[in-house]
Design a protein around this motif. Structure first.
Motif, PDB file in Angstrom:
ATOM      1  N   VAL A  36       4.213  -0.046   4.535  1.00  0.00           N
ATOM      2  CA  VAL A  36       5.342  -0.885   4.118  1.00  0.00           C
ATOM      3  C   VAL A  36       5.172  -1.421   2.697  1.00  0.00           C
ATOM      4  O   VAL A  36       6.076  -1.290   1.861  1.00  0.00           O
ATOM      5  CB  VAL A  36       5.584  -2.024   5.130  1.00  0.00           C
ATOM      6  N   PRO A  37       4.027  -2.038   2.348  1.00  0.00           N
ATOM      7  CA  PRO A  37       3.901  -2.548   0.978  1.00  0.00           C
ATOM      8  C   PRO A  37       3.865  -1.444  -0.079  1.00  0.00           C
ATOM      9  O   PRO A  37       4.347  -1.642  -1.203  1.00  0.00           O
ATOM     10  CB  PRO A  37       2.579  -3.323   1.006  1.00  0.00           C
ATOM     11  N   ILE A  38       3.308  -0.276   0.269  1.00  0.00           N
ATOM     12  CA  ILE A  38       3.289   0.825  -0.696  1.00  0.00           C
ATOM     13  C   ILE A  38       4.715   1.256  -1.027  1.00  0.00           C
ATOM     14  O   ILE A  38       5.068   1.488  -2.188  1.00  0.00           O
ATOM     15  CB  ILE A  38       2.469   2.020  -0.158  1.00  0.00           C
ATOM     16  N   ILE A  39       5.554   1.359   0.002  1.00  0.00           N
ATOM     17  CA  ILE A  39       6.949   1.750  -0.212  1.00  0.00           C
ATOM     18  C   ILE A  39       7.663   0.719  -1.079  1.00  0.00           C
ATOM     19  O   ILE A  39       8.357   1.073  -2.045  1.00  0.00           O
ATOM     20  CB  ILE A  39       7.678   1.921   1.148  1.00  0.00           C
ATOM     21  N   PHE A  40       7.488  -0.558  -0.766  1.00  0.00           N
ATOM     22  CA  PHE A  40       8.123  -1.606  -1.559  1.00  0.00           C
ATOM     23  C   PHE A  40       7.608  -1.591  -2.994  1.00  0.00           C
ATOM     24  O   PHE A  40       8.374  -1.728  -3.952  1.00  0.00           O
ATOM     25  CB  PHE A  40       7.877  -2.975  -0.923  1.00  0.00           C
ATOM     26  N   GLY A  41       6.289  -1.430  -3.155  1.00  0.00           N
ATOM     27  CA  GLY A  41       5.711  -1.404  -4.492  1.00  0.00           C
ATOM     28  C   GLY A  41       6.247  -0.251  -5.322  1.00  0.00           C
ATOM     29  O   GLY A  41       6.545  -0.407  -6.511  1.00  0.00           O
ATOM     30  N   ALA A  42       6.393   0.912  -4.684  1.00  0.00           N
ATOM     31  CA  ALA A  42       6.914   2.080  -5.388  1.00  0.00           C
ATOM     32  C   ALA A  42       8.377   1.886  -5.783  1.00  0.00           C
ATOM     33  O   ALA A  42       8.793   2.216  -6.900  1.00  0.00           O
ATOM     34  CB  ALA A  42       6.758   3.327  -4.517  1.00  0.00           C
ATOM     35  N   ILE A  43       9.186   1.348  -4.854  1.00  0.00           N
ATOM     36  CA  ILE A  43      10.604   1.114  -5.135  1.00  0.00           C
ATOM     37  C   ILE A  43      10.774   0.144  -6.297  1.00  0.00           C
ATOM     38  O   ILE A  43      11.673   0.295  -7.132  1.00  0.00           O
ATOM     39  CB  ILE A  43      11.318   0.582  -3.873  1.00  0.00           C
ATOM     40  N   SER A  47       4.376   1.933  -9.129  1.00  0.00           N
ATOM     41  CA  SER A  47       3.558   3.067  -8.657  1.00  0.00           C
ATOM     42  C   SER A  47       2.261   3.270  -9.443  1.00  0.00           C
ATOM     43  O   SER A  47       1.190   3.438  -8.836  1.00  0.00           O
ATOM     44  CB  SER A  47       4.389   4.347  -8.686  1.00  0.00           C
ATOM     45  N   PRO A  48       2.291   3.256 -10.789  1.00  0.00           N
ATOM     46  CA  PRO A  48       1.035   3.516 -11.528  1.00  0.00           C
ATOM     47  C   PRO A  48      -0.065   2.492 -11.260  1.00  0.00           C
ATOM     48  O   PRO A  48      -1.248   2.803 -11.389  1.00  0.00           O
ATOM     49  CB  PRO A  48       1.477   3.466 -13.003  1.00  0.00           C
ATOM     50  N   ALA A  49       0.328   1.266 -10.926  1.00  0.00           N
ATOM     51  CA  ALA A  49      -0.661   0.192 -10.756  1.00  0.00           C
ATOM     52  C   ALA A  49      -1.029  -0.066  -9.298  1.00  0.00           C
ATOM     53  O   ALA A  49      -1.884  -0.920  -9.016  1.00  0.00           O
ATOM     54  CB  ALA A  49      -0.138  -1.106 -11.391  1.00  0.00           C
ATOM     55  N   GLY A 309      -0.470  -8.456  -6.528  1.00  0.00           N
ATOM     56  CA  GLY A 309      -0.466  -7.686  -7.764  1.00  0.00           C
ATOM     57  C   GLY A 309       0.912  -7.489  -8.356  1.00  0.00           C
ATOM     58  O   GLY A 309       1.078  -7.461  -9.584  1.00  0.00           O
ATOM     59  N   THR A 310       1.923  -7.338  -7.506  1.00  0.00           N
ATOM     60  CA  THR A 310       3.297  -7.185  -7.998  1.00  0.00           C
ATOM     61  C   THR A 310       3.913  -8.519  -8.385  1.00  0.00           C
ATOM     62  O   THR A 310       5.044  -8.548  -8.889  1.00  0.00           O
ATOM     63  CB  THR A 310       4.183  -6.541  -6.917  1.00  0.00           C
TER      64      THR A 310
END
Length: 435
Positions: A36-43, A47-49, A309-310
Motif C-alpha cells: 500500500v505505501p509503495i503504491i501511494f509513494g509511486a503515485i 519512486s526514485p527515493a 520520507g514523503t
C-alpha cells in the motif's frame, strides 16, 4: 490544492485503505504494509527515493524487531524448560474452568506485567501464562489479546512507558505535573477493563458454562515425551532468577532492550541446553515462532519509512493544526485531547508529540493554557493508540495469539476508545483540562 494538502489527504487515505484491506481480509497485514505505501509513494512521484525511505524505516524499527526476535526466543526457551508450568497449574486450579475468572485473571496479570513499561514483554508473559488456559476452556480467542492490549494501553502512560516521556521532552514539563494527576484516571480505566473482562467472561460462561477441568486428564492428553525431555525442573530456580534479573534490567535500562534479550537468550541456552546440537534445535524451533512476527515488524518499517520520507506525516500534522479555528483558542486543551485520539492512531507517537503537540501548546499559551495542561490533554488519545497499524509490538500480540490484526481491531477498538473517554471525563470533572 497545495502539494502539502495532497500529501495530508494521501496519508490519511493510505492508513484507511490499509485498515480496510486487513479488516476485510482482502490482504494479509504484511502484504498490505509493504504494497500500500509503495503504491501511494509511486503515485505521488517519489519512486526514485522510495528505496532509501523504506530502508530508513526498516532501520528505525530494527531495534524493536531484534528485541522481539530474541524475546520470543528467550521466552520460548523458558517454556521449553517448563519454567511457567507451576504458574499455569496454579492459575488452572484458581480459575476452576470459569471463563469469568480466566478473563479477570488475564487482566490482573497484564496490569502487573505492564508495570515494566514495555508492551512486548507484557504480551509475551501474559500470553505465555494464559493462552493454554483460554484454549483448554474453549474461550473466544479474541478475549486474551483484547483484554491484554486494552489494559496495557492504560498502563502505557507511566513515565517510562513511552508516550509520557515524549510529552515531557517535547513540552519541557515535569512528570509530577503531567503523569501524577492522571493516576486516579488510570485507576478508573483499570476498573473499566476489569468490567470488560467480566462482561466478556460472562458471555463465555453463558456459552460454555463452567468447564470442569480435569487437570490430571489434561496433563495426560498434553503429555509428549519429546516435550518432557526438554524440561529442566532442576534448573527452575536458576531460570526464575535469570528471568527476574532480566525484567529488572529492562525496567532500569541497564542496556538497550534488544541487547538485554540477546544476552538473556544466550545465557538461557548455555544454562539449559549446553550442547551445540540442543542449542541449534531450540533456536530453530522457537525461531519459527519469531519469524512471522519479525517479518510484520520490518514490513511496518516500510510503511512508516514511506510515510515519514514523503513528508506525509508532517503534512498530516499541519492539516490537523490548520483545521482548528482561531475562535476555538480558549478551548485548545480540550481540542488537543480530542485530536490526540485520531492523532496518535493515524500517526506515530513521535510524529504527534514532537510534531503537532509543541505547535498546539505554543498557540494555547497565548490563551493562558499551561504546557502542563496541554501535556495531560495529549495523553487522552493513548487509549486506542496500541491498536494503530503503526505500533510494531501489536503485531507480536496477534502473532502469539494466532489471530488477525483486523479482527483484534474490530473486537477491541471501541472498548479501547472507552479508556480515552473515561480519562477525558475525569480530566474535565477535576479541572485537569478546562472546557
Amino acid at each position: 490544492m497545495t502539494f502539502s494538502s495532497i500529501l495530508s489527504i494521501s496519508g490519511f487515505l493510505m492508513v484507511l485503505i490499509f485498515m480496510y484491506l486487513i479488516m476485510s481480509k482482502r490482504l494479509s497485514a504484511m502484504v498490505a504494509l509493504i504494497t500500500v505505501p509503495i503504491i501511494f509513494g509511486a503515485i505521488l512521484g517519489f519512486s526514485p527515493a522510495l528505496g532509501k525511505m523504506m530502508m530508513d524505516g526498516v532501520k528505525q524499527v530494527a531495534p524493536t524487531g531484534i528485541m522481539i526476535c530474541f524475546a520470543i526466543l528467550y521466552f520460548g526457551i523458558m517454556i521449553d524448560t517448563g519454567m511457567f508450568d507451576p504458574l499455569i497449574k496454579r492459575i488452572l486450579v484458581f480459575v476452576k474452568g470459569d471463563p469469568v475468572r480466566i478473563a479477570i485473571g488475564t487482566a490482573v496479570l497484564a496490569a502487573l506485567v505492564s508495570l515494566d513499561g514495555d508492551g512486548s514483554t507484557t504480551y509475551l508473559v501474559t500470553t505465555t501464562a494464559m493462552l493454554g488456559v483460554h484454549r483448554a476452556v474453549g474461550m473466544n480467542p479474541m478475549i486474551l489479546p483484547a483484554v491484554t492490549i486494552v489494559l496495557n494501553s492504560v498502563m502505557n502512560i507511566i513515565p517510562w512507558g513511552g508516550p509520557t516521556g515524549r510529552i515531557l521532552a517535547a513540552l519541557k514539563v515535569e512528570s509530577q505535573d503531567v503523569f501524577v494527576p492522571m493516576i486516579p484516571a488510570m485507576a478508573l480505566a483499570c476498573i473499566w477493563v476489569l468490567f470488560l473482562a467480566y462482561r466478556w467472561g460472562m458471555q463465555e460462561r453463558k456459552r460454555l458454562g463452567i468447564v470442569d477441568l480435569d487437570h490430571a486428564k489434561l496433563a495426560a492428553e498434553n503429555h509428549d515425551p519429546e516435550v518432557e525431555a526438554l524440561k529442566r525442573p532442576d534448573k527452575f530456580w536458576i531460570n526464575i532468577t535469570l528471568t527476574v534479573v532480566l525484567l529488572v534490567s529492562l525496567v532500569i535500562e541497564v542496556f538497550p532492550l534488544a541487547i538485554l534479550f540477546m544476552i538473556g537468550t544466550a545465557l538461557a541456552l548455555l544454562i539449559n541446553y549446553p550442547s551445540l546440537k540442543q542449542q541449534g534445535e531450540r533456536i530453530a524451533a522457537n525461531g519459527a515462532n519469531a519469524m512471522p512476527v519479525v517479518a510484520l515488524i520490518f514490513s511496518a518499517g516500510i510503511f512508516m519509512g514511506i510515510m515519514a520520507g514523503t513528508k506525509m506525516a508532517d503534512a498530516m500534522a499541519k492539516s490537523i493544526i490548520a483545521s482548528i479555528p482561531a475562535s476555538m483558542g480558549p478551548h485548545f486543551s480540550l481540542i488537543t485531547a480530542v485530536l490526540s485520539l485520531p492523532g496518535t492512531f493515524f500517526m506515530t507517537n513521535d510524529a504527534f508529540y514532537f510534531g503537532v503537540l509543541p505547535v498546539l501548546a505554543k498557540a494555547a499559551a497565548a490563551y493562558g493554557i499551561t504546557a502542563q495542561e496541554m501535556g495531560r490533554a495529549a495523553l487522552i488519545g493513548q487509549g486506542s493508540h496500541l491498536l494503530s497499524p503503526l505500533v510494531a509490538s501489536t503485531y507480536l500480540l496477534v502473532g502469539l495469539n494466532k489471530v488477525e490484526f483486523g479482527d483484534l481491531q474490530k473486537y477491541a477498538l471501541l472498548p479501547a476508545i472507552g479508556v480515552s473517554f473515561i480519562w477525558l471525563l475525569y480530566c474535565l470533572a477535576t479541572g485537569l483540562i478546562h472546557f
